[in-house]
Scaffold this motif. Structure first.
Motif, mmCIF file in Angstrom:
data_model
loop_
_atom_site.group_PDB
_atom_site.id
_atom_site.type_symbol
_atom_site.label_atom_id
_atom_site.label_comp_id
_atom_site.label_asym_id
_atom_site.label_seq_id
_atom_site.Cartn_x
_atom_site.Cartn_y
_atom_site.Cartn_z
ATOM 1 N N MET A 94 0.983 -1.153 -0.106
ATOM 2 C CA MET A 94 -0.051 -0.117 0.024
ATOM 3 C C MET A 94 0.854 1.131 -0.196
ATOM 4 O O MET A 94 2.116 1.123 0.392
ATOM 5 C CB MET A 94 -0.855 0.104 1.187
ATOM 6 C CG MET A 94 -2.077 -1.139 1.288
ATOM 7 S SD MET A 94 -3.255 -0.676 -0.009
ATOM 8 C CE MET A 94 -4.000 0.573 0.448
ATOM 9 N N PRO A 95 0.187 2.303 -0.524
ATOM 10 C CA PRO A 95 0.949 3.728 -0.321
ATOM 11 C C PRO A 95 1.407 3.896 0.974
ATOM 12 O O PRO A 95 0.670 3.456 2.065
ATOM 13 C CB PRO A 95 -0.071 4.580 -0.476
ATOM 14 C CG PRO A 95 -0.919 3.856 -1.514
ATOM 15 C CD PRO A 95 -1.154 2.562 -1.203
ATOM 16 N N SER A 96 2.705 4.424 1.308
ATOM 17 C CA SER A 96 3.280 4.171 2.703
ATOM 18 C C SER A 96 4.209 5.663 2.811
ATOM 19 O O SER A 96 4.382 6.019 1.970
ATOM 20 C CB SER A 96 4.272 3.054 2.962
ATOM 21 O OG SER A 96 3.492 1.764 2.566
ATOM 22 N N ILE A 97 4.487 5.829 4.027
ATOM 23 C CA ILE A 97 5.611 6.756 4.312
ATOM 24 C C ILE A 97 6.823 6.489 4.379
ATOM 25 O O ILE A 97 7.158 5.812 5.512
ATOM 26 C CB ILE A 97 4.854 7.856 5.438
ATOM 27 C CG1 ILE A 97 3.412 8.491 4.966
ATOM 28 C CG2 ILE A 97 5.923 8.908 5.790
ATOM 29 C CD1 ILE A 97 2.814 9.377 5.973
ATOM 30 N N LEU A 98 7.747 7.113 3.633
ATOM 31 C CA LEU A 98 9.167 6.721 3.776
ATOM 32 C C LEU A 98 10.084 7.619 4.951
ATOM 33 O O LEU A 98 9.638 8.881 4.461
ATOM 34 C CB LEU A 98 9.982 6.508 2.458
ATOM 35 C CG LEU A 98 9.152 5.763 1.179
ATOM 36 C CD1 LEU A 98 10.195 5.884 0.396
ATOM 37 C CD2 LEU A 98 9.454 4.078 1.906
ATOM 38 N N ASN A 99 10.487 7.030 5.886
ATOM 39 C CA ASN A 99 11.290 7.857 6.560
ATOM 40 C C ASN A 99 12.755 7.813 6.712
ATOM 41 O O ASN A 99 13.174 6.697 6.754
ATOM 42 C CB ASN A 99 10.720 7.600 8.324
ATOM 43 C CG ASN A 99 11.559 8.308 9.072
ATOM 44 O OD1 ASN A 99 12.082 9.409 8.905
ATOM 45 N ND2 ASN A 99 11.974 7.708 10.428
ATOM 46 N N CYS A 100 13.235 8.717 6.055
ATOM 47 C CA CYS A 100 14.789 8.439 5.524
ATOM 48 C C CYS A 100 15.451 9.634 6.547
ATOM 49 O O CYS A 100 15.699 11.041 6.089
ATOM 50 C CB CYS A 100 15.092 8.800 4.035
ATOM 51 S SG CYS A 100 16.275 7.818 3.571
ATOM 52 N N ASN A 101 16.158 9.228 7.607
ATOM 53 C CA ASN A 101 16.905 10.216 8.301
ATOM 54 C C ASN A 101 15.883 11.398 8.786
ATOM 55 O O ASN A 101 16.496 12.541 8.626
ATOM 56 C CB ASN A 101 18.422 10.718 7.524
ATOM 57 C CG ASN A 101 19.100 9.678 7.744
ATOM 58 O OD1 ASN A 101 19.161 8.728 8.429
ATOM 59 N ND2 ASN A 101 20.029 9.505 6.356
ATOM 60 N N GLY A 102 14.828 11.065 9.203
ATOM 61 C CA GLY A 102 13.727 12.425 9.543
ATOM 62 C C GLY A 102 13.249 12.623 8.319
ATOM 63 O O GLY A 102 12.245 13.615 8.710
ATOM 64 N N ILE A 103 13.517 12.654 7.202
ATOM 65 C CA ILE A 103 12.688 13.191 6.062
ATOM 66 C C ILE A 103 11.812 12.319 5.607
ATOM 67 O O ILE A 103 11.898 11.038 5.532
ATOM 68 C CB ILE A 103 13.741 13.451 4.814
ATOM 69 C CG1 ILE A 103 14.677 14.495 5.115
ATOM 70 C CG2 ILE A 103 13.042 13.790 3.436
ATOM 71 C CD1 ILE A 103 15.931 14.682 4.449
ATOM 72 N N HIS A 104 10.474 12.920 5.319
ATOM 73 C CA HIS A 104 9.326 11.883 4.876
ATOM 74 C C HIS A 104 9.013 12.043 3.501
ATOM 75 O O HIS A 104 8.973 13.293 3.053
ATOM 76 C CB HIS A 104 8.246 12.229 5.867
ATOM 77 C CG HIS A 104 8.350 11.666 7.062
ATOM 78 N ND1 HIS A 104 7.454 12.380 8.212
ATOM 79 C CD2 HIS A 104 9.217 11.012 7.796
ATOM 80 C CE1 HIS A 104 8.025 11.700 9.125
ATOM 81 N NE2 HIS A 104 8.832 10.804 9.063
ATOM 82 N N ILE A 105 8.721 10.989 2.686
ATOM 83 C CA ILE A 105 8.278 10.920 1.257
ATOM 84 C C ILE A 105 7.199 10.298 1.095
ATOM 85 O O ILE A 105 7.184 8.968 1.892
ATOM 86 C CB ILE A 105 9.537 10.593 0.385
ATOM 87 C CG1 ILE A 105 10.384 11.351 0.246
ATOM 88 C CG2 ILE A 105 8.811 10.202 -0.869
ATOM 89 C CD1 ILE A 105 10.512 12.271 -0.952
ATOM 90 N N LYS A 106 6.112 10.567 0.577
ATOM 91 C CA LYS A 106 4.935 9.824 0.179
ATOM 92 C C LYS A 106 5.311 8.752 -0.668
ATOM 93 O O LYS A 106 5.463 9.058 -1.947
ATOM 94 C CB LYS A 106 3.533 10.348 0.189
ATOM 95 C CG LYS A 106 3.153 11.269 1.604
ATOM 96 C CD LYS A 106 2.045 12.066 0.955
ATOM 97 C CE LYS A 106 1.380 12.830 2.207
ATOM 98 N NZ LYS A 106 0.641 13.879 1.815
#
Ligand SMILES: [Zn+2]
Length: 282
Positions: free
Chosen positions: A163-175
């Motif tokens: 499913m669509p998810s929120i990526l957390n990369c060193n505190g940065i979020h991308i949908k």
């Protein structure tokens, strides 16, 4: 919900075609993008469908009228890189430069912010988490580059969500809006776009589409271009993937858009419950 996207590039933008991986080589091929775009607009109009168009910066430079027309027709525009190179073969600095050039080209034409991105050939892998930080630094909020199945180029086989998810990369979020997969003969396979859509019979596509909670579909102008030339130098497997099912693809695609309602990322974003989406730490 179901999202429809197009990757707007020419028929020869295949990454395993060594004869066409530079801008200079692209100049030697027949131009087919204009009539292929007209075909797409007609299908979308006839089926009353919205879609997101991930466009190459190179297309924006060469044919700005195409970008203007997509926008004037009311469709959403995202970025599909500038030079259509495999991301996992680029350094973070080169990836940033390519993406920035493409975004600037598109934004200069449109006068508005580009927020969505798709990597060439879905070439984000578990080895390229830095790519998401680069995208965020350039103002991209939505990505649709994750292809959760094995493929020749890229593929993020163990991506932990369908499913669509929120990526957390060193505190940065991308949908993240990944490409849809389904189980078939014990494998996770893709069916909702490109060569896979052309390969499987419509009854299979219909069945798999119906049973999903969510579908991300992706097509290229060449997927509907039955008259495109054959590039003789391609490998046999690439020839099969690029040319199989072209004769019936347009009618099949139209039926799909008639049987199911698709929309664009913009509309999906307004309706999807992101507050309860899975957060994936990279
Ligand atoms: Zn592409």
């Amino acid at each position: 919900m179901k999202i429809l996207t197009f990757d707007i590039e020419e028929w020869f933008h295949l990454l395993d075609n060594n004869l066409a991986n530079t801008e200079t080589s692209w100049e030697t091929y027949e131009v087919r993008i204009h009539k292929n775009m007209e075909r797409i607009y007609k299908i979308l109009d006839e089926t009353n469908t919205q879609a997101t168009f991930f466009c190459l910066g190179w297309i924006a430079k060469k044919y700005p009228e195409i970008i203007k027309q997509i926008d004037q027709l009311g469709y959403e525009i995202g970025c599909h890189s500038d030079q259509h190179q495999l991301v996992y073969e680029l350094s973070p600095a080169l990836f940033k430069r390519d993406t920035e050039v493409a975004i600037n080209r598109l934004e200069d034409i449109l006068g508005k912010k580009i927020k969505s991105y798709r990597a060439p050939c879905f070439s984000f892998t578990s080895e390229t988490p830095w790519a998401f930080e680069v995208l965020a630094s350039l103002g991209i909020t939505h990505d649709s580059s994750i292809f959760p199945s094995a493929r020749i180029q890229g593929g993020y086989v163990n991506f932990p969500s369908k499913m669509p998810s929120i990526l957390n990369c060193n505190g940065i979020h991308i949908k993240e809006i990944p490409i849809t997969t389904t189980k078939f003969l014990g494998q996770n396979i893709v069916f909702s776009g490109g060569g896979y859509f052309r390969l499987f019979p419509y009854s299979f596509i219909h069945y798999w589409t119906k049973k999903q909670d969510f579908v991300m579909a992706y097509m290229h102008p060449r997927d509907l271009d039955a008259d495109q030339p054959m590039i003789n130098e391609l490998s046999l497997s690439r020839k099969f993937k690029s040319y199989y099912g072209l004769n019936t693809a347009e009618a099949k695609f139209k039926k799909w858009l008639t049987d199911f309602k698709f929309t664009d990322i913009r509309e999906f974003d307004k309706n999807f419950d992101w507050n309860n989406a899975k957060i994936i730490n990279l």
